[in-house]
Motif scaffolding. Structure first.
Motif, mmCIF file in Angstrom:
data_model
loop_
_atom_site.group_PDB
_atom_site.id
_atom_site.type_symbol
_atom_site.label_atom_id
_atom_site.label_comp_id
_atom_site.label_asym_id
_atom_site.label_seq_id
_atom_site.Cartn_x
_atom_site.Cartn_y
_atom_site.Cartn_z
ATOM 1 N N ARG A 81 8.484 25.768 45.484
ATOM 2 C CA ARG A 81 7.923 26.773 44.589
ATOM 3 C C ARG A 81 9.015 27.392 43.706
ATOM 4 N N ALA A 82 10.158 27.706 44.307
ATOM 5 C CA ALA A 82 11.243 28.338 43.541
ATOM 6 C C ALA A 82 11.800 27.386 42.488
ATOM 7 N N LEU A 83 12.020 26.137 42.871
ATOM 8 C CA LEU A 83 12.553 25.161 41.919
ATOM 9 C C LEU A 83 11.549 24.875 40.807
ATOM 10 N N HIS A 84 10.280 24.797 41.174
ATOM 11 C CA HIS A 84 9.242 24.546 40.174
ATOM 12 C C HIS A 84 9.167 25.700 39.178
ATOM 13 N N ALA A 85 9.215 26.935 39.668
ATOM 14 C CA ALA A 85 9.142 28.105 38.783
ATOM 15 C C ALA A 85 10.340 28.142 37.834
ATOM 16 N N ALA A 172 7.958 32.955 35.806
ATOM 17 C CA ALA A 172 6.591 32.931 36.334
ATOM 18 C C ALA A 172 6.543 32.144 37.632
ATOM 19 N N GLU A 173 5.921 32.737 38.647
ATOM 20 C CA GLU A 173 5.657 31.993 39.876
ATOM 21 C C GLU A 173 4.378 31.190 39.690
ATOM 22 N N PRO A 174 4.280 30.018 40.332
ATOM 23 C CA PRO A 174 3.044 29.245 40.221
ATOM 24 C C PRO A 174 1.862 30.053 40.726
ATOM 25 N N ALA A 175 0.797 30.129 39.913
ATOM 26 C CA ALA A 175 -0.383 30.877 40.327
ATOM 27 C C ALA A 175 -1.191 30.055 41.313
ATOM 28 N N ARG A 176 -1.801 30.737 42.252
ATOM 29 C CA ARG A 176 -2.600 30.059 43.259
ATOM 30 C C ARG A 176 -3.981 30.692 43.294
ATOM 31 N N VAL A 177 -5.006 29.876 43.180
ATOM 32 C CA VAL A 177 -6.368 30.370 43.255
ATOM 33 C C VAL A 177 -6.930 30.000 44.602
#
Length: 467
Positions: A81-85, A172-177
């Motif tokens: 998540r951190a690397l993706h953001a 931005a952190e990846p949003a999660r629905v």
């Protein structure tokens, strides 16, 4: 962030993605699906040319859990998540990144609406067939449709968060629905090959489909860009038809010569394809907006922003849909109010809602936007608005012609020819080939000789009379 730092963060994530793929069977699970259906998109991300949506990473983590246990996947989730953001932020803040992100968000909004429609349609089919007693094939299709919609919603939320973070200068952190990804597991357990062309990956690269409208640019895991890099160029052409994506400027919504920056309305369309248009008044254009219109626009935007701030996204979207049906002359006032709040995304979404209105409203809206100096937005409404079934377009064109709105017919056909594949375009003449074929060919000739001959070829292949 310094420009030289941007590629490094994307490369860091690309190396991490390569390592993650090395720990799973790339011929099975979600990895196998990605590689089979979207190899160029996967390569683009592994080479650091693009960043996948977060739900794609989640799919690979699901594969990791299947191969090495849920604990191994849990350990990797936060680093991923951190690397993706960080990679997404680097990608968005590069030169031209803001414009690319805006276009990607436009595509995601459209995909979410289409996915919601498919989900509702599949749900009705299952209910009509007996609900839980419905045939397995129908229930499997519904499971996929639910997952498609959940993923599309998640992508909209992720991209919106990235846009807002870009405005604030944050990461931005990846949003999660809630529910996104779980439907994938449920659908994945059904032993059925993934249907082609659905919303699961919001238009991830696949073979050309002449029945699908080109969407705004969205990268290798989204609708194909109009100005695509080499690996994607083939996906924006129809077989033997020449390019169908990308729009030449001007459906007649630009400023008059000598009035730079001033909206001229659409009373004097440019180009030979609009010959005689100056003799016909623009239909549906209302009087100039007054103080009451301005007050209503300000109140509507204030309400919209309050709903967004309170996290009431469903009500906010309903409000946008309501606003789209307002008198055309009031819409530029809404644009002004949104511009004061620096909320380009809401305006983009509103334009998509306006584009979903009945075909007869599209040109009047374009007129109103052009009159307010927003000619590009008027062109966008036409471009997006003609992305609908050919039979619907044909029926609407006949109705407009019967009402004497010939200028509207010419503008709509011009847009339609530019953005759709010839094999799809020619189907719009089926309601009345004798009346519509000459109009269609005239529109194609006005765009280019290539378009004209591609339409003639498509008409002959289809066996439609009148060529």
């Amino acid at each position: 962030m310094a420009a030289e730092q941007l590629p490094g963060r994307v490369r860091d994530f690309a190396r991490y993605l390569e390592g993650l793929l090395g720990r799973v069977d790339q011929r099975a699970g979600w990895s196998g699906v990605f590689w089979e259906r979207h190899p160029e998109g996967m390569r683009a991300c592994l080479e650091g040319r693009d960043v996948p949506p977060w739900d794609v990473v989640e799919g690979l983590l699901h594969d990791l859990a299947a191969a090495h246990g849920s604990r191994a996947a849990a350990v990797e989730t936060e680093p991923a998540r951190a690397l993706h953001a960080a990679a997404a932020t680097a990608h968005d803040t590069r030169p031209g990144g803001r414009e690319a992100l805006r276009d990607r968000l436009e595509a995601a909004w459209r995909e979410e609406r289409e996915a919601a429609g498919r989900r509702a349609e599949r749900g009705r089919a299952v209910e009509a067939a007996g609900g839980d007693r419905a045939p397995e094939a129908l229930r499997v299709d519904l499971a996929w449709a639910r997952d498609d919609h959940e993923r599309a919603v998640a992508r909209c939320a992720e991209l919106r968060a990235r846009w807002e973070a870009l405005d604030r200068g944050e990461r931005a952190e990846p949003a999660r629905v809630a529910g996104a990804g779980e439907g994938a597991g449920a659908a994945g357990r059904q032993k059925r090959k993934r249907p082609r062309g659905s919303a699961r990956f919001a238009g991830m690269l696949e073979e050309p489909d002449v029945q699908a409208a080109p969407a705004p640019p969205a990268g290798p895991f989204g609708p194909v860009p109009a100005a695509a890099p080499a690996p994607f160029a083939a996906a924006v052409t129809g077989p033997g038809s020449g390019p169908v994506a990308g729009l030449a400027s001007g459906f007649g919504f630009g400023p008059e010569p000598g009035r730079a920056g001033a909206g001229a309305g659409i009373g004097a369309p440019r180009g030979a394809r609009f010959a005689g248009a100056t003799e016909e008044p623009a239909a549906g254009v209302t009087d100039a907006p007054g103080p009451e219109d301005r007050r209503l626009a300000a109140e509507q935007v204030a309400r919209l922003l309050r709903l967004r701030a309170q996290g009431r996204s469903g009500e906010a979207h309903a409000l946008l849909a309501e606003t789209a049906s307002w008198p055309p002359a009031r819409l530029p006032l809404v644009a002004e109010e949104l511009a004061r709040s620096r909320d380009d995304v809401e305006w983009t979404t509103l334009l998509w809602e306006v584009s979903s209105l009945p075909v007869a409203r599209l040109v009047p809206v374009g007129d109103a936007l052009a009159a307010a100096g927003r000619g590009e937005d008027g062109e966008r409404v036409l471009r997006q608005g003609v992305a609908r079934a050919a039979e619907e377009m044909g029926g609407a064109l006949l109705s407009l012609a019967a009402a004497g709105r010939h200028r509207d017919v010419r503008l709509l056909l011009d847009a339609y020819v530019r953005v759709r594949a010839p094999a799809e375009v020619v189907r719009c003449v089926l309601p009345d080939p004798d009346r519509l074929v000459p109009l269609l060919l005239a529109a194609g000739r006005g765009v280019s000789d290539d378009h004209h001959w591609s339409l003639i070829h498509a008409l002959r292949v289809t066996g439609i009379r009148g060529v």
